[in-house]
Design a protein around this motif. Structure first.
Motif, PDB file in Angstrom:
ATOM      1  N   ASN A  78       0.840  -1.190   0.000  1.00 60.14           N
ATOM      2  CA  ASN A  78       0.000   0.000   0.000  1.00 60.14           C
ATOM      3  C   ASN A  78       0.878   1.244   0.000  1.00 60.14           C
ATOM      4  N   GLN A  79       0.592   2.157  -0.918  1.00 58.09           N
ATOM      5  CA  GLN A  79       1.305   3.435  -0.970  1.00 58.09           C
ATOM      6  C   GLN A  79       0.304   4.561  -0.816  1.00 58.09           C
ATOM      7  N   THR A  80       0.459   5.334   0.266  1.00 62.76           N
ATOM      8  CA  THR A  80      -0.441   6.442   0.551  1.00 62.76           C
ATOM      9  C   THR A  80       0.336   7.755   0.556  1.00 62.76           C
ATOM     10  N   PHE A  81      -0.206   8.757  -0.132  1.00 62.10           N
ATOM     11  CA  PHE A  81       0.347  10.103  -0.104  1.00 62.10           C
ATOM     12  C   PHE A  81      -0.685  11.033   0.522  1.00 62.10           C
ATOM     13  N   ILE A  82      -0.235  11.854   1.461  1.00 60.95           N
ATOM     14  CA  ILE A  82      -1.091  12.842   2.114  1.00 60.95           C
ATOM     15  C   ILE A  82      -0.453  14.215   1.928  1.00 60.95           C
ATOM     16  N   TYR A  83      -1.184  15.102   1.272  1.00 64.22           N
ATOM     17  CA  TYR A  83      -0.659  16.449   1.041  1.00 64.22           C
ATOM     18  C   TYR A  83      -1.493  17.440   1.844  1.00 64.22           C
ATOM     19  N   THR A  84      -0.826  18.138   2.769  1.00 65.32           N
ATOM     20  CA  THR A  84      -1.495  19.111   3.631  1.00 65.32           C
ATOM     21  C   THR A  84      -1.555  20.460   2.928  1.00 65.32           C
ATOM     22  N   LEU A  85      -2.763  20.840   2.520  1.00 70.14           N
ATOM     23  CA  LEU A  85      -2.954  22.137   1.867  1.00 70.14           C
ATOM     24  C   LEU A  85      -2.990  23.264   2.879  1.00 70.14           C
ATOM     25  N   THR A  86      -3.734  23.057   3.951  1.00 70.00           N
ATOM     26  CA  THR A  86      -3.837  24.001   5.057  1.00 70.00           C
ATOM     27  C   THR A  86      -3.782  23.193   6.345  1.00 70.00           C
ATOM     28  N   PRO A  87      -3.584  23.832   7.503  1.00 62.19           N
ATOM     29  CA  PRO A  87      -3.579  23.073   8.755  1.00 62.19           C
ATOM     30  C   PRO A  87      -4.865  22.286   9.011  1.00 62.19           C
ATOM     31  N   LYS A  88      -5.938  22.640   8.302  1.00 59.43           N
ATOM     32  CA  LYS A  88      -7.220  21.962   8.526  1.00 59.43           C
ATOM     33  C   LYS A  88      -7.585  20.947   7.444  1.00 59.43           C
ATOM     34  N   PHE A  89      -6.908  20.967   6.296  1.00 60.24           N
ATOM     35  CA  PHE A  89      -7.355  20.106   5.197  1.00 60.24           C
ATOM     36  C   PHE A  89      -6.186  19.419   4.512  1.00 60.24           C
ATOM     37  N   ASP A  90      -6.337  18.077   4.318  1.00 61.41           N
ATOM     38  CA  ASP A  90      -5.350  17.249   3.626  1.00 61.41           C
ATOM     39  C   ASP A  90      -6.000  16.563   2.437  1.00 61.41           C
ATOM     40  N   LEU A  91      -5.250  16.434   1.360  1.00 63.48           N
ATOM     41  CA  LEU A  91      -5.635  15.571   0.250  1.00 63.48           C
ATOM     42  C   LEU A  91      -4.983  14.208   0.447  1.00 63.48           C
ATOM     43  N   LEU A  92      -5.700  13.137   0.095  1.00 64.42           N
ATOM     44  CA  LEU A  92      -5.220  11.783   0.334  1.00 64.42           C
ATOM     45  C   LEU A  92      -5.374  10.958  -0.935  1.00 64.42           C
ATOM     46  N   VAL A  93      -4.303  10.252  -1.321  1.00 69.04           N
ATOM     47  CA  VAL A  93      -4.326   9.318  -2.450  1.00 69.04           C
ATOM     48  C   VAL A  93      -3.670   8.024  -1.993  1.00 69.04           C
ATOM     49  N   SER A  94      -4.331   6.891  -2.231  1.00 66.84           N
ATOM     50  CA  SER A  94      -3.796   5.618  -1.774  1.00 66.84           C
ATOM     51  C   SER A  94      -3.982   4.546  -2.841  1.00 66.84           C
ATOM     52  N   GLY A  95      -2.883   3.870  -3.207  1.00 65.86           N
ATOM     53  CA  GLY A  95      -2.916   2.781  -4.184  1.00 65.86           C
ATOM     54  C   GLY A  95      -2.515   1.470  -3.540  1.00 65.86           C
ATOM     55  N   ASN A  96      -3.128   0.365  -4.010  1.00 64.16           N
ATOM     56  CA  ASN A  96      -2.903  -0.941  -3.391  1.00 64.16           C
ATOM     57  C   ASN A  96      -2.714  -2.017  -4.450  1.00 64.16           C
ATOM     58  N   GLY A  97      -1.809  -2.936  -4.159  1.00 65.08           N
ATOM     59  CA  GLY A  97      -1.611  -4.112  -4.992  1.00 65.08           C
ATOM     60  C   GLY A  97      -1.304  -5.301  -4.102  1.00 65.08           C
ATOM     61  N   SER A  98      -1.478  -6.528  -4.620  1.00 65.10           N
ATOM     62  CA  SER A  98      -1.272  -7.694  -3.769  1.00 65.10           C
ATOM     63  C   SER A  98      -0.911  -8.932  -4.576  1.00 65.10           C
TER      64      SER A  98
END
Length: 289
Positions: A78-98
Motif C-alpha cells: 500500500n502506498q499512501t500520499f497525504i498532502y497538507t494544503l492548510t492546517p485543517k485540510f489534507d488531500l489523500l491518495v492511496s494505491g494498493n496491490g497484492s
C-alpha cells in the motif's frame, strides 16, 4: 499465536531501546501536521485458514469469493500520499496491490489446488478535515474517501469498477505527551458490481476502534490498537450468499524514529473470530518531504 506476536514485538522494542541513541520523539517532530507532502509505504503479510479473501484498505474487509478457500496467504503493498494544503485540510491518495496464494479442494481431481495471482487492487482518493480542538483535549477529524478504480476477479472474470466503494471515518484524537490516542468510528459502503455472469453485491461495513501510541524512549514508541467491524452479508442476483460477519482484531507494534522526517513501524494483528484472518504482519515507512 497472539502470545508469540506479543513476545516478538516486545523483544523488538527492547532491542531498539538498547541499540539506538536518539533525537527525541516529540509531538512536533513525529505527530504534528506540517504544510507539504507525507508518504506512508506499507507491506503486509496476511495469513488465514478460513474461506475468505480480504481487502486491507481502507479497513480490513472480508470478501466472500465464488470459491470456498481452505487457506489464504496474501502479500499486500500500500502506498499512501497525504498532502497538507492548510492546517485543517489534507488531500489523500492511496494505491494498493497484492500477491495472493489461495488453496481449495478440487473435488473433480480429488486434490488440493493452488491458485496464484499478482495484480493492482484499487486506487482511493479523498480528503481529511481537522477541526479546532475541543475542551483543550480532543481534535475532531473527518476522513472521506472514494475508490476511483477497483480491479476484481469473480467467476473467472476480471473487471475494473469505478466509484463503487466509499469510506467515511470520524475520529477524536488526543495529544497528551507522552501519549497519542485516537477513538474512531466509520463505515464502508459497497455498490453492486455487474459481472457478465450476474450482479454481485458485497456487504457494507461498520467499524469502530481505539489506537494508542506511548513514547517509551527518545526514538521508540509502543503502538496498540483494538478494532471491531460488523459486515453485512453478500448477495448474488438479489439472493443472500453469506451471513453477516463480526471481525474483531487486536494489534501491537512499535515505531522507531530515524530522524524528525522519517520513521519505521512494525505491527502484528491477531483476529478474534472465525471471520477474521489468523494474523497480519505489517512493516511501514513514514516519510515527510
Amino acid at each position: 499465536m497472539l502470545k508469540k506476536i506479543l513476545l516478538s514485538l516486545g523483544f523488538l522494542i527492547f532491542t531498539f531501546s538498547l541499540s539506538f541513541a536518539s533525537d527525541p520523539i516529540t509531538m512536533d517532530s513525529l505527530f504534528k501536521k506540517q504544510i507539504g507532502l507525507r508518504s506512508i509505504t506499507s507491506v503486509s503479510f496476511l495469513s488465514s485458514g478460513n474461506a475468505y479473501i480480504y481487502n486491507l484498505y481502507p479497513t480490513l474487509v472480508a470478501q466472500p469469493d465464488t470459491k470456498t478457500w481452505t487457506d489464504t496467504k496474501q502479500l499486500s503493498i500500500n502506498q499512501t500520499f497525504i498532502y497538507t494544503l492548510t492546517p485543517k485540510f489534507d488531500l489523500l491518495v492511496s494505491g494498493n496491490g497484492s500477491y495472493k496464494q489461495n488453496e481449495y479442494f478440487n473435488y473433480l481431481g480429488f486434490e488440493y489446488t493452488t491458485e496464484r495471482s499478482f495484480d493492482f487492487d484499487s486506487l482511493w482518493i479523498g480528503g481529511i478535515y481537522t477541526a479546532d480542538t475541543l475542551f483543550e483535549m480532543f481534535v475532531p477529524q473527518i476522513t472521506l474517501q472514494g475508490a476511483v478504480i477497483q480491479r476484481e476477479e469473480h467467476f473467472d472474470e476480471t473487471k475494473n469498477f469505478s466509484l463503487k466503494s466509499f469510506s467515511a471515518q470520524f475520529a477524536f484524537k488526543n495529544y497528551s505527551d507522552p501519549v497519542v490516542s485516537s477513538l474512531y468510528i466509520g463505515g464502508v459502503y459497497n455498490g453492486e458490481r455487474n459481472f457478465d455472469y450476474g450482479k454481485l453485491e458485497y456487504g457494507n461495513t461498520l467499524f469502530f476502534g481505539f489506537d494508542m501510541s506511548v513514547i517509551l524512549s527518545p526514538k521508540v514508541s509502543l503502538d496498540a490498537g483494538l478494532e471491531q467491524r460488523f459486515q453485512s452479508g453478500s448477495k448474488f442476483e438479489g439472493r443472500k450468499t453469506s451471513n453477516s460477519y463480526s471481525i474483531p482484531t487486536f494489534s501491537l507494534g512499535a515505531t522507531y524514529s530515524l530522524n524528525s522526517d522519517t520513521a519505521v513501524s512494525v505491527s502484528g494483528t491477531a483476529g478474534g473470530s472465525s471471520s477474521a484472518p489468523d494474523s497480519v504482519f505489517t512493516l511501514s515507512l513514514w516519510k515527510k518531504f
